[in-house]
Design an enzyme around this catalytic site. Structure first.
Site, PDB file in Angstrom:
ATOM      1  N   ARG A  72     -12.595  -6.213   7.133  1.00 44.30           N
ATOM      2  CA  ARG A  72     -11.239  -6.674   7.391  1.00 44.30           C
ATOM      3  C   ARG A  72     -10.628  -6.080   8.655  1.00 44.30           C
ATOM      4  NH1 ARG A  72      -8.077  -3.975   2.186  1.00 44.30           N
ATOM      5  NH2 ARG A  72      -6.204  -3.876   3.459  1.00 44.30           N
ATOM      6  N   ARG A 126       1.896   1.331  -2.740  1.00 42.04           N
ATOM      7  CA  ARG A 126       0.681   1.976  -2.219  1.00 42.04           C
ATOM      8  C   ARG A 126       0.924   3.471  -2.126  1.00 42.04           C
ATOM      9  NH1 ARG A 126       0.391  -3.052   1.102  1.00 42.04           N
ATOM     10  NH2 ARG A 126      -1.716  -3.894   0.905  1.00 42.04           N
ATOM     11  N   ASN A 165      -6.915  -8.959  -0.056  1.00 37.24           N
ATOM     12  CA  ASN A 165      -7.390  -8.441   1.243  1.00 37.24           C
ATOM     13  C   ASN A 165      -8.816  -7.944   1.110  1.00 37.24           C
ATOM     14  OD1 ASN A 165      -4.714  -8.787   1.846  1.00 37.24           O
ATOM     15  ND2 ASN A 165      -4.201  -6.617   1.718  1.00 37.24           N
ATOM     16  N   ASP A 166      -9.044  -7.117   0.109  1.00 36.43           N
ATOM     17  CA  ASP A 166     -10.387  -6.605  -0.082  1.00 36.43           C
ATOM     18  C   ASP A 166     -11.299  -7.664  -0.687  1.00 36.43           C
ATOM     19  OD1 ASP A 166     -10.637  -3.954   0.904  1.00 36.43           O
ATOM     20  OD2 ASP A 166      -9.187  -3.326  -0.600  1.00 36.43           O
ATOM     21  N   GLU A 187     -10.535  -6.806  -6.868  1.00 36.68           N
ATOM     22  CA  GLU A 187     -10.735  -6.869  -5.423  1.00 36.68           C
ATOM     23  C   GLU A 187     -12.190  -6.761  -4.996  1.00 36.68           C
ATOM     24  OE1 GLU A 187      -8.158  -4.000  -3.512  1.00 36.68           O
ATOM     25  OE2 GLU A 187      -8.565  -2.455  -4.968  1.00 36.68           O
ATOM     26  N   ARG A 247       0.119   1.981  -7.815  1.00 37.55           N
ATOM     27  CA  ARG A 247      -1.341   2.024  -7.759  1.00 37.55           C
ATOM     28  C   ARG A 247      -1.778   3.475  -7.634  1.00 37.55           C
ATOM     29  NH1 ARG A 247      -4.276  -1.226  -3.095  1.00 37.55           N
ATOM     30  NH2 ARG A 247      -3.321   0.332  -1.743  1.00 37.55           N
ATOM     31  N   HIS A 265       0.851   7.277  14.066  1.00 38.25           N
ATOM     32  CA  HIS A 265       2.176   7.567  13.526  1.00 38.25           C
ATOM     33  C   HIS A 265       3.249   6.701  14.158  1.00 38.25           C
ATOM     34  CE1 HIS A 265       1.137  11.663  11.648  1.00 38.25           C
ATOM     35  NE2 HIS A 265       1.264  10.731  10.737  1.00 38.25           N
TER      36      HIS A 265
END
Ligand code: PEP
Ligand code: MG
Length: 782
Positions: A643, A475, A632-633, A609, A511, A368
């Site tokens: 990753r 996201r 990224n993926d 991806e 998404r 966090h």
């Protein structure tokens, strides 16, 4: 000849165990030379280590040579047999060492009477750290099993030496002897800082609380409840204090804290124990430890991080029970907060304006405190496990939040370089402000759209400030992660509406929930052996229509009257998944219209991806309105490189020719079907990559807001023609390293070099891992 005392393996295991139980590094080295010479029955065993500058070998420990020569006897990197072992990175085994042309006699050691010599290199992560040597009076060659024994011993030793070196216990940290000592952790929040370390300690030590029985439990219950109330008041005050700095949505985590204290949670369990006769402090310790332990055992990285939150709460309550709440820490300007385990509440206790950076020994990008640091724009390094944090109070340190690096005892030169980066970043930010309203158009008038990736509400403000033309990736899992249960449809609707409204009339690409892999929800844990090949993204939501439908309904209802929503599906690997998802989207649309909402049909797109989606791009494109590459993926799956795994980070190469070819082919295929194509992975925010992507034909580059103006600047200073030539040349290359340096050279030549990749020049060659980190996004998962 078997080493004495049972099989070689047993002997090894015994030595390693014994060595591991010694705290002090020098004692460990002494123990090793003793045990190895005993086991191998040699007259001498010595360890030579390279100095941190890697310029000389120093005799660090010996059995058999003169003790006075320890720390005194040294050899150049190519001097003597030791130097040869290091240079050749393989063992040297001689029956008569003094007759070898490379033999270099060290008179201070008294080694003249020893003839046979066996030296093996100590190598950690491809780097020679030193040489382990055994010697014997008699002229004899050590046999194969002896050689194997020493090689194995040295391999076991290497990690311990690397660790000791990192913690400065070899040549001494803070003694002024060693400068620019590097400690690596993980990138927590981007940016760099030079400042004075201030170490924060937890307010109270839970582990030190003893058990104690009491006669009057009700008095203890009362004391406990008072302490709880005080902590609640503190948390609320903190929440209020941070409310100007943090958007409402991020403050949700304080609500989570408050709920943990409830009677139905931690609070209630402690009370039960007190009523059983345990005193309040002991009951608190016991329950807190139980919960912490449970969380720590969890396989899921995100859940493990929650242990820190509980420990922090426990300490806070204890502080009140012990009557030493400590008060607010005064910090000097230019402070870097350092702690064994920094927590959000600690962050709230100090003056934000004085904090330039943070370092936490424990924790990860999922913690966090890292999420908050990103939201607040404080350069942060997490998981800096080797940092001797209790030795750095008041010293100057450097935090490199791009590459996850901390430097102690920085040299004036290093400090100057980092200050320059800070200055340049400030200047760049000022200079780039002027670009805010200018279009991202090349000098030959080709227009490419620059959008942003968002997750937290705080990204919205930053994005708008940077002149984003739309959101290419919202996201949605991020707000889900800040909660302790699935958000309701109405909660989601409000959250989504805020995003849609903020960017209106620009498009916002939402998404659908992308959990699994390294992203999980505390209230929906997923345990798998291969999470990245498991139940993630669309696979989860198609299996849970109730989650998917609620989310899509919330998105649709949020778009009422705005009509700037686009829906994007993650982790698609076949056409059936698209069709099923579309079916649910239509159903949701039908439902909300039935209920009276006037909602237009949103555009729907698919993320590319996984490799199968690359090959099916045309079929997928036919079914949807747009494609968006999640590089990224895609990089991780094409190269089979996790990753998040530091061990293979230097193989994670977004400039791998295979990745570039895949990217090019997706762009071509989408256009062949007349569909728009975008990219929303980290790669889009790398200025050099952006030029290539533009040349490939990507219509939209979607990136972390902090990279937007840099990319715009570069695009405005290149022509499409130049970028295409660059791409043509690069697509003919077969080596990712060559591609990266060719691209860097092109940027350098155009005058963009240093400014665009500051961490590369400072913390050594930039590998693929640090590229991902350099452009690290503001979400906990990037
Ligand atoms: C990607 O994979 O490139 C992407 C944009 O999604 P995430 O990083 O959230 O997995
Ligand atoms: Mg992805």
């Amino acid at each position: 000849r078997e080493p004495a005392g049972g099989s070689m393996l047993d002997t090894l295991r015994r030595i390693v165990q014994e060595v591991n139980s010694v705290d002090d590094f020098h004692s460990a080295l002494n123990l090793i030379v003793q045990r190895v010479s005993e086991a191998m029955k040699t007259d001498v065993c010595s360890i030579y280590l390279l100095t941190p500058e890697r310029t000389r070998y120093v005799l660090m420990a010996t059995q058999g040579l003169r003790q006075e020569s320890v720390g005194v006897a040294t050899l150049g990197v190519s001097e003597g047999l030791v130097g040869q072992v290091g240079l050749r990175e393989e063992p040297i085994n001689l029956d008569n060492a003094p007759s070898h042309p490379r033999f270099h006699f060290l008179p201070e050691t008294g080694e003249e009477m020893f003839h046979s010599f066996l030296g093996v290199p100590i190598i950690h992560q491809r780097e020679v750290l030193g040489v382990l040597v055994v010697q014997q009076r008699s002229e004899r060659r050590f046999d194969e099993s002896e050689e194997a024994f020493l090689v194995t011993m040295s391999a076991q030793l290497a990690a311990a030496i690397a660790h000791a070196e990192a913690t400065g216990s070899i040549f001494g940290v803070g003694t002024g002897q060693q400068i620019d000592v590097r400690f690596s952790g993980v990138a927590g929040a981007p940016g760099v800082a030079v400042g004075t370390a201030h170490v924060l300690y937890p307010v109270a030590d839970l582990d030190a609380v003893p058990d104690k029985q009491v006669d009057n439990p009700e008095v203890e219950v009362m004391r406990f409840q008072e302490a709880l109330e005080s902590v609640r008041t503190d948390i609320r005050a903190l929440q209020a204090k941070l409310s100007s700095l943090l958007p409402a949505e991020e403050q949700a985590l304080f609500e989570v804290y408050l709920r943990m204290l409830d009677d139905s949670a931690l609070g209630g369990e402690v009370m039960l124990l007190i009523r059983d006769g345990q005193w309040a402090q002991g009951a608190l310790r016991q329950i807190t430890q139980e919960h912490v332990h449970q969380f720590e055992l969890m396989e899921d990285a995100y859940l493990r991080e929650r242990a820190a939150d509980i420990r922090d709460l426990g300490r806070r309550v204890l502080a009140y029970l012990q009557d030493n709440e400590g008060g607010k820490a005064e910090v000097e300007p230019n402070t870097i907060l350092v702690g064994e385990e920094l927590t959000p509440t600690m962050l709230g206790e100090v003056d934000r304006e004085h904090i330039v950076g943070m370092v936490s020994r424990l924790g990860s990008g999922n913690s966090h405190v890292a999420i908050l640091a990103r939201a607040m724009g404080i350069p942060t390094v997490m998981g800096c496990v080797d940092l001797p944090f209790n030795q750095v109070e008041g010293t100057e340190i450097i935090v490199d939040g791009y590459s996850g690096l901390v430097l102690t005892s920085p040299s004036p030169e290093m400090t100057r370089q980092y200050r320059e980066v800070i200055y340049e970043e400030e200047q760049l930010a000022l200079g780039l402000e002027a670009l805010h309203d200018l279009p991202s158009t090349t000098s030959d008038n080709y227009r490419v759209q620059l959008w942003v990736n968002t997750g937290l509400m705080s990204d919205v403000t930053r994005s708008l400030e940077q002149g984003a033309e739309g959101v290419g990736l919202f996201r949605t899992e991020v707000p889900f992660m800040m909660n302790d249960r699935f958000p309701s449809e109405e909660e989601q609707r409000q959250n989504y509406r805020a995003q849609l409204q903020a960017f209106h009339p620009a498009k916002v690409t939402m998404r659908t929930l992308d959990i699994g892999g390294d992203k999980s929800l505390s209230y929906f844990p997923i345990h798998e052996d291969n999470p990245f090949l498991g139940w993630r993204g669309i696979r989860v939501t198609l299996d849970h229509p109730e989650i998917f439908l609620v989310q899509v309904r919330a998105m649709l209802r949020a778009s009422e009257g705005l009509n700037n929503l686009r829906i994007m599906l993650p982790m698609i690997c076949n056409v059936l998944e698209v069709e099923e998802a579309q079916h649910f989207i239509h159903r949701a649309l039908y439902e909300v219209r039935e209920e009276g909402a006037r909602v237009e049909q949103p555009q729907v797109g698919v993320m590319i991806e996984v490799p199968s989606a690359v090959y099916q791009a045309r079929h997928l494109a036919r079914r949807v309105d747009f494609l968006s590459v999640g590089s990224n993926d895609l990089t991780q799956y094409l190269l089979a490189v996790d990753r998040n795994n530091a061990r293979v980070a230097d193989l994670y190469h977004p400039f791998h020719p295979a990745v570039l070819l895949a990217l090019k082919s997706v762009a071509d295929d989408a256009h062949m079907e007349g569909k728009q194509v975008s990219i929303c992975g980290e790669l889009a925010g790398d200025p050099g990559a952006a030029l290539l992507l533009m040349a490939m034909g990507y219509d939209i580059l979607s990136m972390n807001a902090s990279n937007l103006s840099r990319v715009k600047w570069v695009i405005r200073n290149f022509t499409l023609q130049e970028s295409k030539e660059l791409l043509d040349n690069i697509l003919r290359m077969d080596n990712p390293y060559v591609i990266r340096s060719y691209l860097n050279h092109a940027l350098d030549k155009a005058g963009f070099g240093r400014l665009l990749r500051p961490t590369q020049t400072l913390s050594g060659p930039m590998d693929a891992g640090s590229l991902a980190e350099t452009t690290s996004d503001v979400t906990p998962t990037a």
